[in-house]
Design a protein around this motif. Structure first.
Motif, PDB file in Angstrom:
ATOM      1  N   ARG A  73       0.832  -1.189   0.000  1.00  0.00           N
ATOM      2  CA  ARG A  73       0.000   0.000   0.000  1.00  0.00           C
ATOM      3  C   ARG A  73       0.877   1.253   0.000  1.00  0.00           C
ATOM      4  NH1 ARG A  73      -3.519   1.161   4.874  1.00  0.00           N
ATOM      5  NH2 ARG A  73      -4.069   3.268   4.387  1.00  0.00           N
ATOM      6  N   GLY A  74       0.524   2.213  -0.858  1.00  0.00           N
ATOM      7  CA  GLY A  74       1.280   3.452  -0.970  1.00  0.00           C
ATOM      8  C   GLY A  74       2.384   3.412  -2.009  1.00  0.00           C
ATOM      9  N   MET A  75       2.622   2.247  -2.600  1.00  0.00           N
ATOM     10  CA  MET A  75       3.686   2.096  -3.589  1.00  0.00           C
ATOM     11  C   MET A  75       3.292   2.707  -4.926  1.00  0.00           C
ATOM     12  SD  MET A  75       5.391  -1.464  -4.806  1.00  0.00           S
ATOM     13  CE  MET A  75       7.159  -1.453  -4.731  1.00  0.00           C
ATOM     14  N   ARG A  76       4.232   3.386  -5.560  1.00  0.00           N
ATOM     15  CA  ARG A  76       4.007   3.940  -6.898  1.00  0.00           C
ATOM     16  C   ARG A  76       4.095   2.819  -7.930  1.00  0.00           C
ATOM     17  NH1 ARG A  76       1.800   8.544  -7.835  1.00  0.00           N
ATOM     18  NH2 ARG A  76       2.949   8.684  -9.770  1.00  0.00           N
TER      19      ARG A  76
ATOM     20  N   GLN B 197       0.003   4.172 -17.255  1.00  0.00           N
ATOM     21  CA  GLN B 197      -0.491   5.319 -16.498  1.00  0.00           C
ATOM     22  C   GLN B 197       0.010   5.247 -15.056  1.00  0.00           C
ATOM     23  OE1 GLN B 197      -4.710   5.893 -16.906  1.00  0.00           O
ATOM     24  NE2 GLN B 197      -4.693   5.014 -18.956  1.00  0.00           N
ATOM     25  N   PRO B 198       0.645   6.317 -14.554  1.00  0.00           N
ATOM     26  CA  PRO B 198       1.178   6.290 -13.192  1.00  0.00           C
ATOM     27  C   PRO B 198       0.085   6.416 -12.139  1.00  0.00           C
ATOM     28  CG  PRO B 198       1.563   8.424 -14.177  1.00  0.00           C
ATOM     29  CD  PRO B 198       0.956   7.554 -15.248  1.00  0.00           C
TER      30      PRO B 198
ATOM     31  N   VAL C 160      -5.753   0.762  -7.546  1.00  0.00           N
ATOM     32  CA  VAL C 160      -4.753   1.778  -7.861  1.00  0.00           C
ATOM     33  C   VAL C 160      -5.463   3.088  -8.194  1.00  0.00           C
ATOM     34  CG1 VAL C 160      -2.885   2.423  -9.429  1.00  0.00           C
ATOM     35  CG2 VAL C 160      -3.195   0.030  -8.773  1.00  0.00           C
ATOM     36  N   ARG C 161      -5.061   4.153  -7.478  1.00  0.00           N
ATOM     37  CA  ARG C 161      -5.574   5.485  -7.806  1.00  0.00           C
ATOM     38  C   ARG C 161      -4.592   6.104  -8.793  1.00  0.00           C
ATOM     39  NH1 ARG C 161      -5.358   8.088  -3.164  1.00  0.00           N
ATOM     40  NH2 ARG C 161      -3.565   9.307  -3.782  1.00  0.00           N
TER      41      ARG C 161
ATOM     42  N   THR D  85      -0.114  -8.691 -12.089  1.00  0.00           N
ATOM     43  CA  THR D  85       0.936  -8.975 -13.076  1.00  0.00           C
ATOM     44  C   THR D  85       0.585  -8.522 -14.489  1.00  0.00           C
ATOM     45  OG1 THR D  85       0.097 -11.212 -13.509  1.00  0.00           O
ATOM     46  CG2 THR D  85       1.773 -10.963 -11.777  1.00  0.00           C
ATOM     47  N   TRP D  86      -0.600  -8.004 -14.717  1.00  0.00           N
ATOM     48  CA  TRP D  86      -1.001  -7.644 -16.080  1.00  0.00           C
ATOM     49  C   TRP D  86      -0.767  -6.154 -16.314  1.00  0.00           C
ATOM     50  CZ3 TRP D  86      -4.706  -4.699 -18.723  1.00  0.00           C
ATOM     51  CH2 TRP D  86      -4.845  -5.013 -20.078  1.00  0.00           C
ATOM     52  N   ARG D  87       0.274  -5.838 -17.074  1.00  0.00           N
ATOM     53  CA  ARG D  87       0.619  -4.471 -17.447  1.00  0.00           C
ATOM     54  C   ARG D  87       0.838  -3.553 -16.246  1.00  0.00           C
ATOM     55  NH1 ARG D  87      -2.958  -3.233 -22.864  1.00  0.00           N
ATOM     56  NH2 ARG D  87      -2.231  -5.035 -24.014  1.00  0.00           N
ATOM     57  N   VAL D  88       1.379  -4.115 -15.166  1.00  0.00           N
ATOM     58  CA  VAL D  88       1.709  -3.328 -13.978  1.00  0.00           C
ATOM     59  C   VAL D  88       3.220  -3.321 -13.805  1.00  0.00           C
ATOM     60  CG1 VAL D  88       1.506  -3.158 -11.471  1.00  0.00           C
ATOM     61  CG2 VAL D  88      -0.470  -3.843 -12.824  1.00  0.00           C
ATOM     62  N   GLU D  89       3.771  -2.122 -13.646  1.00  0.00           N
ATOM     63  CA  GLU D  89       5.195  -1.968 -13.361  1.00  0.00           C
ATOM     64  C   GLU D  89       5.314  -1.363 -11.969  1.00  0.00           C
ATOM     65  OE1 GLU D  89       9.076   0.540 -14.926  1.00  0.00           O
ATOM     66  OE2 GLU D  89       7.269   0.505 -16.145  1.00  0.00           O
TER      67      GLU D  89
END
Length: 65
Positions: free
Chosen positions: A16-19, A25-26, A39-40, A53-57
């Motif tokens: 939680r809180g991780m960028r 999109q960030p 994710v906000r 794991t899908w299109r998340v960095e």
């Protein structure tokens, strides 16, 4: 499901809180639900669900500096 479940099941560093970036999109992880991330995205008011794991960095402290 908890953050620990997501980290263990998908082998990701999510907390939680991780960028993160989702589909380019960030945003920031606000919570976990049903094995997914909430994710906000920057500039948005409400979080959106994202598969861990899908299109998340995951952006670490090292990537920022």
């Amino acid at each position: 499901m908890s953050a620990a479940y997501v980290r263990r099941t998908y082998s990701v560093p999510a907390k939680r809180g991780m960028r993160v970036t989702v589909d380019g999109q960030p945003g920031v992880i606000t919570s976990f639900r049903g094995g997914q991330l909430n994710v906000r995205l920057d500039g948005q008011r409400h979080p959106v669900p994202a598969h861990p794991t899908w299109r998340v960095e995951y952006l670490t402290e090292d990537a920022a500096g």
